[in-house]
Motif scaffolding. Sequence first.
Motif, PDB file in Angstrom:
ATOM      1  N   THR A   1      -0.564   3.027  -8.625  1.00 52.24           N
ATOM      2  CA  THR A   1       0.082   1.758  -8.367  1.00 52.24           C
ATOM      3  C   THR A   1       1.575   1.976  -8.166  1.00 52.24           C
ATOM      4  O   THR A   1       2.145   2.963  -8.636  1.00 52.24           O
ATOM      5  N   GLU A   2       2.194   1.111  -7.464  1.00 54.98           N
ATOM      6  CA  GLU A   2       3.632   1.247  -7.267  1.00 54.98           C
ATOM      7  C   GLU A   2       4.296   1.167  -8.641  1.00 54.98           C
ATOM      8  O   GLU A   2       3.983   0.314  -9.448  1.00 54.98           O
ATOM      9  N   ASP A   3       5.185   2.062  -8.905  1.00 55.14           N
ATOM     10  CA  ASP A   3       5.758   2.177 -10.238  1.00 55.14           C
ATOM     11  C   ASP A   3       7.226   1.765 -10.231  1.00 55.14           C
ATOM     12  O   ASP A   3       8.078   2.501  -9.758  1.00 55.14           O
TER      13      ASP A   3
ATOM     14  N   PRO B   1      -2.435  -4.339 -11.125  1.00 52.38           N
ATOM     15  CA  PRO B   1      -2.663  -5.739 -10.775  1.00 52.38           C
ATOM     16  C   PRO B   1      -4.128  -6.125 -10.998  1.00 52.38           C
ATOM     17  O   PRO B   1      -4.418  -7.188 -11.564  1.00 52.38           O
TER      18      PRO B   1
ATOM     19  N   LEU C   1       3.516  -6.322 -12.756  1.00 51.85           N
ATOM     20  CA  LEU C   1       2.426  -6.236 -11.786  1.00 51.85           C
ATOM     21  C   LEU C   1       1.219  -7.021 -12.289  1.00 51.85           C
ATOM     22  O   LEU C   1       0.602  -7.790 -11.555  1.00 51.85           O
TER      23      LEU C   1
ATOM     24  N   PRO D   1      12.071  -6.271  -8.914  1.00 51.90           N
ATOM     25  CA  PRO D   1      12.737  -7.151  -7.953  1.00 51.90           C
ATOM     26  C   PRO D   1      11.823  -8.281  -7.479  1.00 51.90           C
ATOM     27  O   PRO D   1      12.268  -9.403  -7.247  1.00 51.90           O
ATOM     28  N   MET D   2      10.547  -7.964  -7.370  1.00 50.71           N
ATOM     29  CA  MET D   2       9.598  -8.968  -6.929  1.00 50.71           C
ATOM     30  C   MET D   2       9.514 -10.161  -7.875  1.00 50.71           C
ATOM     31  O   MET D   2       9.193 -11.282  -7.446  1.00 50.71           O
TER      32      MET D   2
ATOM     33  N   HIS E   1      10.832 -13.367  -6.924  1.00 52.09           N
ATOM     34  CA  HIS E   1      10.448 -13.885  -5.614  1.00 52.09           C
ATOM     35  C   HIS E   1       8.978 -14.180  -5.464  1.00 52.09           C
ATOM     36  O   HIS E   1       8.442 -14.139  -4.364  1.00 52.09           O
ATOM     37  N   VAL E   2       8.309 -14.418  -6.558  1.00 57.54           N
ATOM     38  CA  VAL E   2       6.946 -14.921  -6.467  1.00 57.54           C
ATOM     39  C   VAL E   2       6.985 -16.400  -6.813  1.00 57.54           C
ATOM     40  O   VAL E   2       8.020 -16.913  -7.234  1.00 57.54           O
TER      41      VAL E   2
ATOM     42  N   PRO F   1       6.301   1.524  -2.714  1.00 54.62           N
ATOM     43  CA  PRO F   1       4.861   1.797  -2.778  1.00 54.62           C
ATOM     44  C   PRO F   1       4.528   3.181  -2.228  1.00 54.62           C
ATOM     45  O   PRO F   1       3.530   3.781  -2.565  1.00 54.62           O
TER      46      PRO F   1
ATOM     47  N   PRO G   1      12.128  -7.882  -1.440  1.00 55.88           N
ATOM     48  CA  PRO G   1      11.558  -9.224  -1.602  1.00 55.88           C
ATOM     49  C   PRO G   1      12.603 -10.292  -1.290  1.00 55.88           C
ATOM     50  O   PRO G   1      12.308 -11.262  -0.587  1.00 55.88           O
TER      51      PRO G   1
ATOM     52  N   ASP H   1       4.802  -5.236   2.461  1.00 55.32           N
ATOM     53  CA  ASP H   1       4.121  -6.212   1.614  1.00 55.32           C
ATOM     54  C   ASP H   1       5.075  -6.917   0.659  1.00 55.32           C
ATOM     55  O   ASP H   1       4.875  -8.087   0.325  1.00 55.32           O
ATOM     56  N   LEU H   2       6.078  -6.206   0.207  1.00 49.76           N
ATOM     57  CA  LEU H   2       7.013  -6.825  -0.728  1.00 49.76           C
ATOM     58  C   LEU H   2       7.637  -8.059  -0.088  1.00 49.76           C
ATOM     59  O   LEU H   2       7.727  -9.134  -0.696  1.00 49.76           O
TER      60      LEU H   2
ATOM     61  N   ILE I   1       4.925 -10.862   0.428  1.00 53.04           N
ATOM     62  CA  ILE I   1       4.592 -11.609  -0.780  1.00 53.04           C
ATOM     63  C   ILE I   1       5.705 -12.602  -1.118  1.00 53.04           C
ATOM     64  O   ILE I   1       5.458 -13.773  -1.414  1.00 53.04           O
ATOM     65  N   ALA I   2       6.932 -12.112  -1.037  1.00 53.47           N
ATOM     66  CA  ALA I   2       8.057 -13.012  -1.314  1.00 53.47           C
ATOM     67  C   ALA I   2       8.131 -14.114  -0.266  1.00 53.47           C
ATOM     68  O   ALA I   2       8.452 -15.267  -0.566  1.00 53.47           O
TER      69      ALA I   2
ATOM     70  N   ILE J   1      -0.153  -2.440  -0.483  1.00 57.10           N
ATOM     71  CA  ILE J   1       0.064  -2.048  -1.880  1.00 57.10           C
ATOM     72  C   ILE J   1      -1.017  -2.685  -2.758  1.00 57.10           C
ATOM     73  O   ILE J   1      -1.629  -3.675  -2.368  1.00 57.10           O
TER      74      ILE J   1
ATOM     75  N   MET K   1      -0.943  -4.517  -5.167  1.00 62.73           N
ATOM     76  CA  MET K   1      -0.670  -5.913  -5.443  1.00 62.73           C
ATOM     77  C   MET K   1      -1.196  -6.844  -4.367  1.00 62.73           C
ATOM     78  O   MET K   1      -1.536  -7.995  -4.637  1.00 62.73           O
TER      79      MET K   1
END
Lengths: 364, 364
Positions: free
Chosen positions: A92-94, A241, A267, A296-297, A300-301, B95, B241, B266-267, B270-271, B295, B297
């Motif tokens: 997974t993206e870390d 996720p 995540l 950072p995400m 922005h969700v 990612p 994002p 994707d970042l 998603i944002a 990714i 996610m």
Amino acid sequence: MESMPRQRRQKEQTATRRATINDVAQLAGVSKGAASRALSPDGGRIGRETIARVRAAAEELGYVPNIRARSLSAARAYAIGWVMRRDPDVLTEDPFFPSFLAGVEAAISVRNYTLVLSIVTDELEEPTYRRLASEGRVDGFLLSDVRTRESRFALLADLQVPAVALGAPGPSCPIPAVGIDDRKGAELATEHLLASGRQRIAHVTGAPGYIHTHNRQLGWRAALRKAGKSYCAEGIADFTPEGGAKATRALLDSPEPPDAIFYDNDLMAIAGMAAAMSRGLRVPRDLAVVGFDNIPMAAHVAPPLSSVATDTRDWGKLAALTLLDAIDGRGTQGQVMLQSGLVVRRSSHAVPKHANGQGGVSNQ
Amino acid sequence: MESMPRQRRQKEQTATRRATINDVAQLAGVSKGAASRALSPDGGRIGRETIARVRAAAEELGYVPNIRARSLSAARAYAIGWVMRRDPDVLTEDPFFPSFLAGVEAAISVRNYTLVLSIVTDELEEPTYRRLASEGRVDGFLLSDVRTRESRFALLADLQVPAVALGAPGPSCPIPAVGIDDRKGAELATEHLLASGRQRIAHVTGAPGYIHTHNRQLGWRAALRKAGKSYCAEGIADFTPEGGAKATRALLDSPEPPDAIFYDNDLMAIAGMAAAMSRGLRVPRDLAVVGFDNIPMAAHVAPPLSSVATDTRDWGKLAALTLLDAIDGRGTQGQVMLQSGLVVRRSSHAVPKHANGQGGVSNQ
DNA sequence: TTGTATGCGTTATCAT
DNA sequence: ATGATAACGCATACAA
């Protein structure tokens, strides 16, 4: 003329051969030894004028010491190692990665060290440590993802290579450690959820068996205990996720579903929110959510995610510095804990009294 | 006794000193040279029996060749370098990282190479390449994030170190390249959006100045052109994002807002979805979305995100193998393009004819 | 203060 | 087929 094996190679490269200390010494009109001393930073017994002359010569020739020769002579690699064990299926993206590495780089590059990084599967972890150490590739290791039952301490002792643990493994840890205060961070998150009026605060864990997973669990429990809460539903997940989504669905399916969930990372929290919302739950009204890492995400969700934040770059820098100290024999045996703070966003906003979701009584 | 500087150190370590080839030779009762030959994989002119004896001795002593000595002698580092330039403020989770690295590791470890990784800021990029190369730390470089105006090709030529570009820089690229087919991937995504009935397909780009950003733009445009569409609104962003969210809001604010957006990663997607939904738009009904990278996610946001997928691990493996070939002088000068596929999820599902969003007529 | 000599552990070349 | 030895480039102990 006699046969000249090496010479041949030198001949070919002559046009572009890199200057060695011999060339510098020759140009400066001194011996190799004198040149070496003149170039060494701690300027040993050597004349000021000689130093100037040698340095000028070095400058002129664009001399850069050959690290390979220096390594052999000094019996040092001038490199540190970081072996990351990662399940190939769960790559997974870390969020940890780039900024932590930037911190490490900042600390080691000024000392002319480099970082040797390997990402390995389970069965290659120990062989990789062994290889890197016994070949003399690195002078020490950064130990990430410390486990509750950690076999690498013995391995490292066997290999006789210094290391620094990335985390807070507790007093029994035989090596220095630099980590964030996971327990405190989890407590912060949970207390915040309590303060926002939540009654049933569940926890979705990271992969079991890791110190940081364990400590976050402890923090969550401690906060609940302090508040006198008995509800403590928990879903065991794995930092991914998918794991977060599954655990969330299981919690929501339980007879007494939570009105808030603290996740061990962002995540899982983001995936968990999505899972909850796709069932018609409203976040934060019906379910408050807090994550960990503050990627950072997170901002922005929808809704923006509250999260426990740490300065990952500082962490990397401090860990690397500690390792360099250990390599130099300056053993800082202690453990350092970096503080983390909570970034509150909409996902965990308090529900106005007149509108608390399911099970609420209330009318304003 | 005379003073014994070296000896002292040896004395101390005697108990645990690692076996050298000398020890092996002595135990096997042969010369150092013979031992070296016996141990070398291509077993030169050496007796079978001697080989057996030497190998047994090596085994018994747990002999591991010292890479530092080998490096000096062979004038090779047995390491490859990867210098990543990253703006410290935009250290977004990448990612690309873990799985790509796993692929690299898989390729190089069997050849007993290691990876030296550094993450640097703008102004340290060139000095870092120079240092790694001139100190003899690495035998070659992996070049990521290739720019449209790329200064590193000249630098590498100057340094005389082989390198492999990670991407598809086009025919003018002076070094071998291994990359994914960004153009094709973007085309795939756009064609899919067209096929799902979208009329106004916008594009949100990654950071300008990079080859992959450029190629994705080309792919998007090509697909639109082929379909005879003239609408081509585009937002310039930066892979983060935040950038994705901003660009999305700008597009939605435009006089003729899109009914679909293709994002360069994707970042941002998603944002962007979150930004659109927080304005009351429904995804995919009012706005279809496709990202890039696929990714983990992506499958776990709401709605699940369609995305262009590539086998990052394979990419890393192939790139590393190509670099090792280049280091060995086996120059594969060509460029390799890895195919990418589209993973369709709900974020880009077709809108039933009777229910197309805004401007639609629709009841039911 | 400076020059000389040696060692680091390996591979490669030469002579045997 | 094997042993002896030089060479890689640097740092350092020792003699001068």
